[in-house]
Design an enzyme around this catalytic site. Structure first.
Site, PDB file in Angstrom:
ATOM      1  N   GLN A 101     -30.520 -29.022 -49.213  1.00  0.00           N
ATOM      2  CA  GLN A 101     -29.976 -29.377 -50.535  1.00  0.00           C
ATOM      3  C   GLN A 101     -30.111 -30.879 -50.760  1.00  0.00           C
ATOM      4  O   GLN A 101     -29.867 -31.373 -51.857  1.00  0.00           O
ATOM      5  CB  GLN A 101     -28.504 -28.981 -50.625  1.00  0.00           C
ATOM      6  N   ASP A 104     -32.757 -36.803 -49.925  1.00  0.00           N
ATOM      7  CA  ASP A 104     -33.019 -38.098 -49.273  1.00  0.00           C
ATOM      8  C   ASP A 104     -34.322 -38.151 -48.487  1.00  0.00           C
ATOM      9  O   ASP A 104     -34.727 -39.221 -48.021  1.00  0.00           O
ATOM     10  CB  ASP A 104     -31.823 -38.482 -48.366  1.00  0.00           C
ATOM     11  N   HIS A 119     -33.152 -29.039 -54.079  1.00  0.00           N
ATOM     12  CA  HIS A 119     -32.635 -29.832 -55.193  1.00  0.00           C
ATOM     13  C   HIS A 119     -33.541 -31.003 -55.533  1.00  0.00           C
ATOM     14  O   HIS A 119     -33.147 -31.897 -56.288  1.00  0.00           O
ATOM     15  CB  HIS A 119     -31.214 -30.331 -54.871  1.00  0.00           C
ATOM     16  N   CYS A 130     -44.838 -34.958 -70.626  1.00  0.00           N
ATOM     17  CA  CYS A 130     -45.956 -34.055 -70.264  1.00  0.00           C
ATOM     18  C   CYS A 130     -45.700 -33.287 -68.976  1.00  0.00           C
ATOM     19  O   CYS A 130     -46.482 -32.414 -68.599  1.00  0.00           O
ATOM     20  CB  CYS A 130     -47.252 -34.871 -70.144  1.00  0.00           C
ATOM     21  N   SER A 189     -20.604 -28.135 -48.047  1.00  0.00           N
ATOM     22  CA  SER A 189     -19.275 -27.669 -48.458  1.00  0.00           C
ATOM     23  C   SER A 189     -19.353 -26.297 -49.108  1.00  0.00           C
ATOM     24  O   SER A 189     -18.341 -25.672 -49.409  1.00  0.00           O
ATOM     25  CB  SER A 189     -18.648 -28.662 -49.434  1.00  0.00           C
ATOM     26  N   ASN A 213     -20.000 -27.981 -38.874  1.00  0.00           N
ATOM     27  CA  ASN A 213     -19.339 -28.777 -39.908  1.00  0.00           C
ATOM     28  C   ASN A 213     -17.968 -29.186 -39.379  1.00  0.00           C
ATOM     29  O   ASN A 213     -17.196 -28.306 -38.989  1.00  0.00           O
ATOM     30  CB  ASN A 213     -19.173 -27.929 -41.182  1.00  0.00           C
ATOM     31  N   ALA A 230     -22.856 -32.904 -36.857  1.00  0.00           N
ATOM     32  CA  ALA A 230     -24.177 -32.331 -36.584  1.00  0.00           C
ATOM     33  C   ALA A 230     -24.934 -33.152 -35.542  1.00  0.00           C
ATOM     34  O   ALA A 230     -25.576 -32.586 -34.637  1.00  0.00           O
ATOM     35  CB  ALA A 230     -24.965 -32.263 -37.889  1.00  0.00           C
TER      36      ALA A 230
END
Ligand code: APR
Length: 239
Positions: A101, A104, A119, A130, A189, A213, A230
C-alpha cells in the site's frame, strides 16, 4: 514466541505460494511516518485537503507542496531489515507476490522485483490532460510540473481517496490472495479498502495468515500474530 517462530519458519519453508501485504508500518523503521497512530500524518493533516482529486482540483499547489515534502523526506530514507528480509523470502519462495500500500518505493529500492504498488508510487506522475505517465526523482517541482507532450498539469501517480485502483493491480492482488497458502500481513491498520479485505480473502481460500504489527488488528482471523516491529521480527523469520 519461540514456538511461533518455529511454526512460521516451517510454514514459509513449505509454502507453495507466498503472498505478502505491506503497509506504512514496514517503512516506519526507515524513518517514514505512518498515517495513523500517535505520530500519524493524518493526525496533522486532513486527508481530504491533500489526497483527493477534489483537493487537487481546488488547490494543486497545496497538494504538490504536500507530495514535495514527502518526496524530499523519502529521498533521504533507505530500506530497513524488514524490506531486506522480504527480498530474501522472494528468492526462496516457489511462488511469491508482494502487494504494498506504500508509495515510498522502498521495496523496489531494497531489491524486491515482484512488487504490486496498489496505491501508486510517489516518484511517478501522470498528466491530467493526456494521461501520459512519467517518473521524476527531482527534488524541486517549482513551477508545478507539466507534461512534456501536451503541457498539461502533472499530478502524482497515486491513488487518492475516492479513486479506483488500477484494475490490473487489483486483479493480480486478488489472485495472489486467493492462491496463497501462506500470507504475511505486515504493518497495516487495515482500514482502507480493498487492501483491508485481502487477509480475509486469503483466509477464506485456505491460507495460513500471519500478522506482524506492534498493534495487531487481525487477531480475529490470523493464525499467528506477532506483536512486534517488522524490522525486528522478519529477520528472525528468515534466519
Ligand atoms: N512494524 C510493523 N508495523 C508497524 C510498525 C513497525 N515498526 N510501526 C507501526 N506499525 C503499524 C501500526 O501499528 C499500524 O497498524 O503499522 C500500521 C500503520 O497503519 P497506517 O498508518 O494506517 O498505514 P496503512 O495501513 O498502510 O494505511 C493504508 O491509508 O492513508 C492511506 O493510502 C494510504 O496506503 C495508505 C493506506
Amino acid at each position: 514466541m519461540k514456538d511461533e517462530l518455529i511454526e512460521v519458519r516451517k510454514r514459509l519453508l513449505s509454502a507453495k505460494s507466498l503472498t505478502v501485504l505491506s503497509g506504512a508500518g514496514i517503512s516506519a523503521e526507515s524513518g517514514i511516518p505512518t498515517f495513523r497512530g500517535k505520530e500519524g500524518l493524518w493526525n496533522k493533516h486532513r486527508a481530504e485537503d491533500l489526497a483527493t482529486p477534489e483537493a487537487f482540483q481546488r488547490d494543486p499547489k497545496l497538494v504538490w507542496a504536500w507530495y514535495q515534502w514527502r518526496r524530499v523526506l523519502i529521498a533521504t530514507k533507505n530500506p530497513n531489515a524488514a524490506h531486506e528480509a522480504l527480498v530474501t523470502l522472494e528468492t526462496k519462495a516457489a511462488s511469491f507476490s508482494l502487494i504494498t500500500q506504500n508509495v515510498d518505493g522502498l521495496h523496489t529500492k531494497a531489491g524486491s522485483r515482484l512488487v504490486i504498488e496498489l496505491h501508486g508510487n510517489i516518484w511517478k506522475m501522470c498528466c491530467t490532460a493526456c494521461g501520459r505517465k512519467t517518473e521524476n526523482h527531482a527534488a524541486s517541482l517549482s513551477p508545478l510540473p507539466c507534461c512534456e507532450t501536451c503541457q498539461g498539469l502533472l499530478r502524482p501517480d497515486i491513488v487518492w481517496f475516492g479513486e479506483d485502483l488500477d484494475p490490473d493491480n487489483l486483479n493480480r492482488s486478488l489472485d495472489a490472495c486467493r492462491n496463497a497458502d501462506v500470507m504475511l500481513i505486515i504493518g497495516t491498520s487495515g482500514v482502507v479498502q480493498p487492501a483491508a479485505s485481502f487477509a480475509s480473502i486469503a483466509k477464506e481460500a485456505g491460507a495460513f495468515v500471519v500478522e506482524i504489527n506492534p498493534q495487531p488488528v487481525l487477531s480475529y482471523l490470523a493464525d499467528l500474530v506477532f506483536s512486534e516491529k517488522a524490522a525486528v521480527l522478519l529477520p528472525q523469520v528468515i534466519a
